[in-house]
Design an enzyme around this catalytic site. Structure first.
Site, PDB file in Angstrom:
ATOM      1  CG  HIS A  34      -1.920  -1.042   1.316  1.00  0.00           C
ATOM      2  ND1 HIS A  34      -1.846  -2.053   2.225  1.00  0.00           N
ATOM      3  CD2 HIS A  34      -3.051  -1.258   0.592  1.00  0.00           C
ATOM      4  CE1 HIS A  34      -2.895  -2.854   2.073  1.00  0.00           C
ATOM      5  NE2 HIS A  34      -3.637  -2.396   1.083  1.00  0.00           N
ATOM      6  CB  SER A  63      -4.433  -7.007   4.323  1.00  0.00           C
ATOM      7  OG  SER A  63      -4.068  -5.720   3.886  1.00  0.00           O
TER       8      SER A  63
END
Length: 288
Positions: free
Chosen positions: A46, A194
């Site tokens: 990210h 994630s």
């Protein structure tokens, strides 16, 4: 309402109105804006998108919103990691603003509109998660229209998602440039996600084989091996490596995700995979 400037070092907009006010202030000064949509639980992948956004615009807005409409009833919406404070710390010094709305803000009572992108959304992930891309397209369209950035950046790990969003923006004439950020990988090549935190140590070791098999399968197809043969052999290797199920391993036209009718990979091609180990479903892709 006003920006939340007390919770973290970085200001947070909780409402669309406050987000628009902040962006309007920058635009009035002639400054450019980039949006990086996320569902939080930020990792280095990210942050690489945020760094790319900083190179492209004067201001970066990072949205953090776990979007309920892209999860099917049996999927991990409630279990999806939420760590807003840690995310805010990671973004400090990188972003100008966090947009962290509630579900009620994005989907007020009576909300009844869905954005569907046909064609590119239907194979691969669309076959296994038939409601997923309608949820993605709906929330991304809302985020783009809320922020009206100059550019928006999405990770190439979700390649099909990137293609769906590009098609949607083109079809709806949304005045935003959509950029893809390269896949960030762990030391053994596993694509950062994630969901990797769900892997046990043994599963994590097996998961590292996925990108190796993907790359070798891509190399075979690039060398002239028929696509059907390359993906069959690659799929067998993935299961033999210890993955429990293989949803798909496919080589497709990169933009349309249509199959190659002549069983040969040529032009702009992409190999894509989704496989499950334990309770964790992993996806990855790379160019041919």
């Amino acid at each position: 309402m006003a920006l939340d400037t007390k919770s973290y070092a970085l200001p947070v907009a909780r409402s669309i109105e406050d987000l628009r006010d902040a962006v309007a202030g920058w635009v009035m000064k002639g400054e450019t804006v980039a949006l990086v949509p996320t569902m939080g639980a930020l990792h280095a992948g990210h942050l690489s998108l945020v760094d790319l956004a900083r190179d492209k615009a004067d201001h970066v807005v990072v949205s953090i919103f776990v979007n309920p409409t892209q999860f099917a009833p049996h999927e991990d919406l409630d279990a999806y990691p939420r760590q807003e404070a840690a995310d805010a710390d990671a973004l400090n010094g990188k972003a100008s603003l966090i947009f962290a709305p509630t579900a009620q803000e994005m989907y007020p009572e009576g909300f009844s509109t869905t954005v569907s992108v046909f064609g590119v959304s239907e194979p691969l992930e669309g076959s296994f998660r038939p409601t997923h891309f309608a949820g993605v397209a709906t929330i991304v369209s809302k985020l783009l229209l809320a922020a009206l950035p100059d550019i928006a950046i999405f990770g190439e790990k979700d390649w099909q998602q990137l293609m769906v969003i590009r098609r949607m923006v083109r079809d709806l004439n949304i005045p935003v440039e959509i950029l893809g950020g390269p896949i960030m990988r762990e030391a053994d090549g596993l694509a950062m996600s994630s969901r990797n935190v769900y892997l046990t140590p043994e599963e994590r070791k097996i998961a590292g084989e996925l990108n190796v098999i993907l790359r070798e399968t891509a190399r075979k197809a690039a060398g002239g091996t028929p696509v059907s043969q390359a993906v069959k052999e690659g799929g067998e290797r993935i299961l033999a490596a210890g993955f429990d199920t293989l949803d798909y391993l496919e080589i497709r036209h990169a933009a349309s995700l249509a199959p190659f009718e002549d069983d040969r990979a040529h032009g702009d091609a992409r190999i894509l995979v989704a496989a499950k180990i334990g309770n964790t479903r992993l996806i990855d892709n790379m160019p041919i």
